[in-house]
Design an enzyme around this catalytic site. Sequence first.
Site, short mmCIF file in Angstrom:
data_model
loop_
_atom_site.label_atom_id
_atom_site.label_comp_id
_atom_site.label_asym_id
_atom_site.label_seq_id
_atom_site.Cartn_x
_atom_site.Cartn_y
_atom_site.Cartn_z
N ASP A 67 67.11 52.87 24.19
CA ASP A 67 67.83 52.40 25.38
C ASP A 67 69.34 52.57 25.27
OD1 ASP A 67 68.10 50.51 23.38
OD2 ASP A 67 67.15 48.89 24.46
N ASP A 136 63.47 36.79 24.88
CA ASP A 136 62.59 36.66 26.05
C ASP A 136 61.38 37.61 25.94
OD1 ASP A 136 63.75 39.12 26.45
OD2 ASP A 136 64.55 38.69 28.44
N HIS A 138 61.58 40.91 25.29
CA HIS A 138 61.80 42.30 25.69
C HIS A 138 61.71 43.24 24.51
CE1 HIS A 138 66.34 41.51 25.17
NE2 HIS A 138 66.16 42.60 24.44
N GLU A 143 62.48 44.23 30.35
CA GLU A 143 62.62 42.79 30.54
C GLU A 143 61.35 42.20 31.18
OE1 GLU A 143 64.86 41.14 29.23
OE2 GLU A 143 66.91 41.72 29.71
C1 GLP Z 1 68.83 44.41 22.36
C2 GLP Z 1 68.07 45.73 22.28
C3 GLP Z 1 66.64 45.51 21.83
C4 GLP Z 1 66.60 44.61 20.62
C5 GLP Z 1 67.19 43.27 20.96
C6 GLP Z 1 67.08 42.24 19.86
O1 GLP Z 1 68.64 43.73 23.55
N1 GLP Z 1 68.05 46.41 23.53
O2 GLP Z 1 66.04 46.77 21.56
O3 GLP Z 1 65.28 44.47 20.17
O4 GLP Z 1 68.54 43.51 21.29
O5 GLP Z 1 68.17 42.32 19.01
P1 GLP Z 1 68.40 41.44 17.73
O6 GLP Z 1 67.60 42.08 16.66
O7 GLP Z 1 69.88 41.53 17.50
O8 GLP Z 1 67.98 40.06 18.06
#
Ligand code: GLP
Length: 236
Positions: A67, A136, A138, A143
Amino acid sequence: MKFITVKTYEELSKKAADIIAAQIILKNDCVLGLATGSSPVGTYKNLIKKVENGEISFKNVTSVNLDEYVGLDGSHDQSYRYFMNDNLFDHVDIDKSKTYVPNGCAADLKKEGEAYDELIKSLGGIDLQLLGIGLDGHIGFNEPDDFFTAATHSVTLDPSTIEANSRFFASKDDVPKSAITMGMMSIMQAKRILMVANGKAKLDIIKKAMEGPVDPRVPASILQLHPDVTVICSEN
Ligand code: GLP
């Protein structure tokens, strides 16, 4: 689905890197689906070490990222292209022209999404997809919604995601409100999936996603339909 629970982030990162390294050793021209967020940073550090030690090489590897924020180009230090260069690509022997991140600055995001899916198809799909998970539920930036979306698409970020990701920006107002993300099809068609989730805060959502019903309001729950998923969680 295979669960590995470890005590520390260091153990999580080492185990995840061992799995990705095994994939590269078994198929040196594999296609890796890569992820951003804080959870995979340690995994990337371990992979860099493995390259330095001569254990693996990214020379023939292709990568496709999940993404990108809409409106941030690769020179912005919070763009996911910048993150990948900074945390992995600049430190390993990968051919940067074979590293792909969706273009969040494309004039036509729908076309960009279609082209991204075509690209993944033309590469023969993803051998191993690395995922984090949002609070959440995702994955990528898919989302919670009333339905799962198959194709790469643009999304409006959930307020809770904007809040969670604001820790990387100067203020909450600086967090982009939308993103472009690989959809569920490319993720689910990956031959194998490796999820890394760092810290106690993620344990509840992981339980809900992996043991509750398959529900688009908990996007990661779709992984229950995949035959080869490994989830590594750290307790601290
Ligand atoms: C972002 C990314 C996700 C990732 C998420 C969790 O939103 N788009 O791909 O999984 O962060 O990140 P973290 O590992 O920092 O909690």
